[in-house]
Scaffold this motif. Structure first.
Motif, PDB file in Angstrom:
ATOM      1  N   ARG A 170       0.835  -1.203   0.000  1.00 13.35           N
ATOM      2  CA  ARG A 170       0.000   0.000   0.000  1.00 13.35           C
ATOM      3  C   ARG A 170       0.872   1.257   0.000  1.00 13.35           C
ATOM      4  O   ARG A 170       0.628   2.202  -0.757  1.00 13.35           O
ATOM      5  CB  ARG A 170      -0.943  -0.016   1.206  1.00 13.35           C
TER       6      ARG A 170
ATOM      7  N   ARG B  14       2.398   1.687  -3.402  1.00  4.02           N
ATOM      8  CA  ARG B  14       1.397   2.164  -4.358  1.00  4.02           C
ATOM      9  C   ARG B  14       1.154   3.666  -4.205  1.00  4.02           C
ATOM     10  O   ARG B  14       0.926   4.366  -5.194  1.00  4.02           O
ATOM     11  CB  ARG B  14       0.106   1.374  -4.198  1.00  4.02           C
TER      12      ARG B  14
ATOM     13  N   THR C 268       0.856  -3.251  -9.497  1.00  4.06           N
ATOM     14  CA  THR C 268      -0.068  -2.306 -10.132  1.00  4.06           C
ATOM     15  C   THR C 268      -0.941  -1.704  -9.038  1.00  4.06           C
ATOM     16  O   THR C 268      -0.870  -2.139  -7.888  1.00  4.06           O
ATOM     17  CB  THR C 268      -0.936  -3.025 -11.198  1.00  4.06           C
ATOM     18  N   PRO C 269      -1.768  -0.725  -9.365  1.00  5.88           N
ATOM     19  CA  PRO C 269      -2.602  -0.126  -8.321  1.00  5.88           C
ATOM     20  C   PRO C 269      -3.495  -1.121  -7.581  1.00  5.88           C
ATOM     21  O   PRO C 269      -3.794  -0.932  -6.406  1.00  5.88           O
ATOM     22  CB  PRO C 269      -3.436   0.906  -9.085  1.00  5.88           C
ATOM     23  N   ALA C 270      -3.886  -2.199  -8.235  1.00  8.97           N
ATOM     24  CA  ALA C 270      -4.819  -3.133  -7.602  1.00  8.97           C
ATOM     25  C   ALA C 270      -4.239  -4.516  -7.329  1.00  8.97           C
ATOM     26  O   ALA C 270      -4.775  -5.243  -6.498  1.00  8.97           O
ATOM     27  CB  ALA C 270      -6.066  -3.276  -8.475  1.00  8.97           C
ATOM     28  N   LYS C 271      -3.169  -4.884  -8.013  1.00  5.16           N
ATOM     29  CA  LYS C 271      -2.695  -6.266  -7.921  1.00  5.16           C
ATOM     30  C   LYS C 271      -1.185  -6.343  -7.741  1.00  5.16           C
ATOM     31  O   LYS C 271      -0.455  -5.441  -8.150  1.00  5.16           O
ATOM     32  CB  LYS C 271      -3.104  -7.048  -9.168  1.00  5.16           C
TER      33      LYS C 271
ATOM     34  N   GLU D  92      -3.840  -4.692 -17.051  1.00  2.00           N
ATOM     35  CA  GLU D  92      -4.075  -3.865 -15.865  1.00  2.00           C
ATOM     36  C   GLU D  92      -4.154  -2.363 -16.167  1.00  2.00           C
ATOM     37  O   GLU D  92      -4.250  -1.560 -15.251  1.00  2.00           O
ATOM     38  CB  GLU D  92      -2.984  -4.118 -14.829  1.00  2.00           C
TER      39      GLU D  92
END
Length: 179
Positions: free
Chosen positions: A15, A18, A53-56, A98
């Motif tokens: 987190r 990111r 990536t932002p989500a994964k 992504e």
């Protein structure tokens, strides 16, 4: 180092990374240094890369490590090359999937040849950005648990060195100190 890391610690590290990527307007980061992959995910295998990536969080590896990654690191996704697919093509496929347009990479860790190959593989609209120090910046700051682990490791080292120095003498072969 003692194994006191929890899934929540890795999720916090990811987190934080990111947030740094967002501030730098990067949609993803290709992590190639093994110690950085371990720091961010806990995965200790060799011959692996990570794509954040932002989500994964993808771990790019092969079938030999599939069970270990899928069972041991559920906060990550194993990404394996299809038969005949290059690492460049895998990275490009995941980045496109992504929505990554600006992809950072660890410029001190990636060879120029790899950079050229990846750049040639990327689809139009995707750009590579060299990064330095993103993960190192996080690694400098220790959690209270990491500090306790370091203190314990230092104590054990001090105790063992004390025992070693009591036995050491001029002319004693090193092999005899191990007993």
């Amino acid at each position: 180092m003692l194994n006191t890391m929890t899934p929540e610690l890795y999720k916090t590290r990811l987190r934080n990374l990111r947030q740094d990527l967002k501030a730098k307007k990067l949609h993803g980061l290709l992590v190639s240094r093994a110690i950085h992959i371990r720091y961010l995910t806990g995965y200790r295998g060799d011959d692996a890369w990570a794509l954040i990536t932002p989500a994964k969080t993808f771990i790019l590896s092969d079938f030999r490590y599939q069970e270990e990654i899928e069972k041991g690191f559920p906060w990550t996704i194993l990404a394996m090359r299809a038969k005949g697919e290059s690492l460049y093509a895998l990275i490009t496929r995941l980045a496109r999937q992504e929505g990554v347009r600006n992809l950072g990479f660890e410029s001190r860790e990636v060879s120029f040849d790899f950079y050229i190959g990846l750049k040639a593989s990327l689809k139009s609209g995707m750009r590579l950005f060299p990064t330095t120090g993103l993960i190192e910046k996080q690694r400098i700051i220790k959690t209270s648990q990491e500090i306790r682990d370091l203190e314990k490791a230092c104590l054990i080292t001090d105790q063992m060195l004390g025992k070693l120095l009591k036995r050491a003498r001029v002319g004693l072969p090193e092999i005899e100190l191990k007993h």
